[in-house]
Design a protein around this motif. Structure first.
Motif, PDB file in Angstrom:
ATOM      1  N   SER A 139       0.836  -1.192   0.000  1.00 56.54           N
ATOM      2  CA  SER A 139       0.000   0.000   0.000  1.00 56.54           C
ATOM      3  C   SER A 139       0.874   1.246   0.000  1.00 56.54           C
ATOM      4  CB  SER A 139      -0.941  -0.008   1.201  1.00 56.54           C
ATOM      5  OG  SER A 139      -0.189   0.074   2.383  1.00 56.54           O
ATOM      6  N   ARG A 140       0.398   2.275  -0.620  1.00 59.29           N
ATOM      7  CA  ARG A 140       1.173   3.487  -0.855  1.00 59.29           C
ATOM      8  C   ARG A 140       1.602   4.148   0.451  1.00 59.29           C
ATOM      9  NH1 ARG A 140      -1.165   8.918  -2.388  1.00 59.29           N
ATOM     10  NH2 ARG A 140       0.704  10.135  -2.567  1.00 59.29           N
ATOM     11  N   GLY A 141       2.887   4.139   0.727  1.00 61.64           N
ATOM     12  CA  GLY A 141       3.443   4.839   1.865  1.00 61.64           C
ATOM     13  C   GLY A 141       3.075   4.249   3.214  1.00 61.64           C
ATOM     14  N   ILE A 185      -9.479  11.893  19.706  1.00 63.71           N
ATOM     15  CA  ILE A 185     -10.400  12.400  18.675  1.00 63.71           C
ATOM     16  C   ILE A 185      -9.658  12.598  17.357  1.00 63.71           C
ATOM     17  CG2 ILE A 185     -11.769  14.416  17.992  1.00 63.71           C
ATOM     18  CD1 ILE A 185     -12.548  14.674  20.976  1.00 63.71           C
ATOM     19  N   ALA A 186      -8.469  13.217  17.397  1.00 66.74           N
ATOM     20  CA  ALA A 186      -7.695  13.431  16.171  1.00 66.74           C
ATOM     21  C   ALA A 186      -7.317  12.109  15.528  1.00 66.74           C
ATOM     22  CB  ALA A 186      -6.445  14.253  16.470  1.00 66.74           C
ATOM     23  N   TYR A 187      -6.945  11.114  16.332  1.00 71.36           N
ATOM     24  CA  TYR A 187      -6.583   9.806  15.785  1.00 71.36           C
ATOM     25  C   TYR A 187      -7.781   9.137  15.116  1.00 71.36           C
ATOM     26  CZ  TYR A 187      -5.486   4.878  15.538  1.00 71.36           C
ATOM     27  OH  TYR A 187      -5.317   3.593  15.101  1.00 71.36           O
ATOM     28  N   LEU A 210     -10.489   9.033   7.872  1.00 69.12           N
ATOM     29  CA  LEU A 210     -10.242   9.709   6.611  1.00 69.12           C
ATOM     30  C   LEU A 210      -9.208   9.009   5.750  1.00 69.12           C
ATOM     31  CD1 LEU A 210     -10.184  13.439   7.754  1.00 69.12           C
ATOM     32  CD2 LEU A 210     -12.012  12.237   6.556  1.00 69.12           C
ATOM     33  N   PHE A 211      -8.213   8.387   6.390  1.00 70.06           N
ATOM     34  CA  PHE A 211      -7.123   7.775   5.634  1.00 70.06           C
ATOM     35  C   PHE A 211      -7.164   6.307   5.870  1.00 70.06           C
ATOM     36  CE2 PHE A 211      -5.755  12.105   6.697  1.00 70.06           C
ATOM     37  CZ  PHE A 211      -5.676  12.622   5.427  1.00 70.06           C
TER      38      PHE A 211
END
Length: 93
Positions: free
Chosen positions: A3-5, A84-86, A92-93
């Motif tokens: 997978s990319r990166g 929350i950020a995680y 999203l990714f």
């Protein structure tokens, strides 16, 4: 093909998520300090540990400067901001 990166970008990605989480958590902590009424809940959510390093002096013969002290205020709400950020970054990714 991998997978990319997947392995190359992970440390940088995690550092950005961690930094964003601490910013969001810091905002939550400050909002709680301002808006929550005095009491046990406010004290529990906003009490933090503040490790620090510095000041650091660097002398490069022609250039001399100092950095610091650098401190990080970690509270329960700042850790909640990291979570929350995680979760947002993971979705999203």
């Amino acid at each position: 093909m991998a997978s990319r990166g997947a392995s190359r970008r992970r440390p940088g990605f995690h550092a950005i998520v961690l930094a964003a989480g601490f910013v969001v958590g810091g905002l939550l902590t400050q909002a709680a300090r301002i808006f929550l009424p005095a009491g046990g809940v406010k004290q529990f959510l906003t009490t933090g540990v503040t490790p620090s390093i510095g000041p650091l002096q660097l002398d490069l013969i022609i250039l001399k400067f100092g950095i610091g002290p650098v401190a990080l205020d970690v509270s329960l709400l700042s850790l909640l901001g990291v979570l929350i950020a995680y979760l947002i970054a993971r979705s999203l990714f």
